[in-house]
Scaffold this active site. Structure first.
Site, PDB file in Angstrom:
ATOM      1  N   HIS A  99     -21.216 -28.623  31.497  1.00 11.62           N
ATOM      2  CA  HIS A  99     -21.600 -29.832  32.237  1.00 11.62           C
ATOM      3  C   HIS A  99     -20.364 -30.583  32.706  1.00 11.62           C
ATOM      4  CE1 HIS A  99     -20.944 -32.878  28.959  1.00 11.62           C
ATOM      5  NE2 HIS A  99     -21.267 -31.866  28.168  1.00 11.62           N
ATOM      6  N   ASP A 110     -15.385 -33.309  25.821  1.00 12.97           N
ATOM      7  CA  ASP A 110     -16.809 -33.206  26.141  1.00 12.97           C
ATOM      8  C   ASP A 110     -17.072 -33.801  27.521  1.00 12.97           C
ATOM      9  OD1 ASP A 110     -19.562 -33.016  26.056  1.00 12.97           O
ATOM     10  OD2 ASP A 110     -19.832 -34.418  24.419  1.00 12.97           O
ATOM     11  N   GLU A 142     -25.630 -34.440  32.516  1.00 16.37           N
ATOM     12  CA  GLU A 142     -26.095 -33.921  31.230  1.00 16.37           C
ATOM     13  C   GLU A 142     -26.169 -35.021  30.173  1.00 16.37           C
ATOM     14  OE1 GLU A 142     -25.723 -32.092  27.190  1.00 16.37           O
ATOM     15  OE2 GLU A 142     -24.418 -33.524  28.180  1.00 16.37           O
ATOM     16  N   GLU A 143     -25.157 -35.876  30.138  1.00 13.70           N
ATOM     17  CA  GLU A 143     -25.111 -36.907  29.101  1.00 13.70           C
ATOM     18  C   GLU A 143     -26.192 -37.964  29.282  1.00 13.70           C
ATOM     19  OE1 GLU A 143     -23.487 -36.676  26.503  1.00 13.70           O
ATOM     20  OE2 GLU A 143     -21.765 -35.376  26.892  1.00 13.70           O
ATOM     21  N   ASP A 171     -19.800 -25.839  25.715  1.00 12.98           N
ATOM     22  CA  ASP A 171     -19.774 -27.287  25.510  1.00 12.98           C
ATOM     23  C   ASP A 171     -18.808 -27.620  24.370  1.00 12.98           C
ATOM     24  OD1 ASP A 171     -20.551 -29.869  26.080  1.00 12.98           O
ATOM     25  OD2 ASP A 171     -22.286 -29.840  24.758  1.00 12.98           O
TER      26      ASP A 171
END
Length: 201
Positions: A99, A110, A142-143, A171
């Protein structure tokens, strides 16, 4: 409350800056109406100790103001980036994904690490003729609730979905606190969120 400060519980490997997203009991993202700050275990315990001392002494609390800079824009556009190998069986697709968006303060981990890794893999594979079709996907949003991946899956027909035989998700690849796992869709969810779903035909 006028504001909230959140920090980890301090177990081994869980003392650094806690950075996360906020969700309700059903897992739906929420936008707080008060400032919410994340901090390290040391800072959190120091503030907690000072708070208790101040409360007992009847003196002003150690935190008098919190300033959080954030943007809430539900109309903002995001993107998925998709690249496919020229060769390979189009009826047997291997998806390699990461992502693009990041959590504030730890974006290099991340998920800059996953995004950079699959980009490097894609570049290494450009001169290879794979047996199966390779599809590299960098998902957006994504988050905020798997927005990019859900959009992508929902945009595919059942026939196109059935061609995806395997998925490799990259990830947080640079973490020293890693887990190498294989998720069985019919078993218990990898993150303990309940039973999985039956495998498609």
């Amino acid at each position: 409350a006028a504001g909230v400060i959140i920090f980890n519980e301090g177990n081994p490997g869980r003392t650094g800056l806690l950075v996360g997203s906020l969700s309700d009991a059903a897992g739906n993202p929420i936008v707080p109406t008060i400032p919410v700050a994340f901090t390290t275990f040391d800072v959190g315990t120091s503030l907690n100790s000072r708070y208790q001392q101040a409360a007992q002494a009847g003196t002003p609390l150690p935190v008098t103001s919190i300033s959080i800079q954030g943007i809430v824009d539900p109309n903002r556009t995001d993107w998925n980036v998709i690249a496919e190998s020229k060769g390979g069986d189009p009826n047997k697709v291997l998806v390699v994904d990461a992502h693009l968006d990041a959590i504030f303060g730890a974006g290099m981990l991340d998920n800059g690490s996953g995004s950079a890794t699959i980009l490097d893999i894609a570049e290494q594979m450009k001169n290879v003729t794979p047996r199966n079709k390779l599809r590299f996907i960098w998902f957006g949003g994504e988050e905020l609730g798997l927005l990019g991946s859900n959009f992508y899956i929902n945009s595919l027909s059942p026939t196109e979905l059935s061609k995806i035989k395997f998925d490799l998700d990259a990830d947080v690849l640079a973490t020293p606190n890693y887990v190498a796992g294989v998720l069985d869709p019919e078993g218990v969810n990898l993150f303990g969120r309940g039973p999985g779903t039956p495998m498609p035909p």
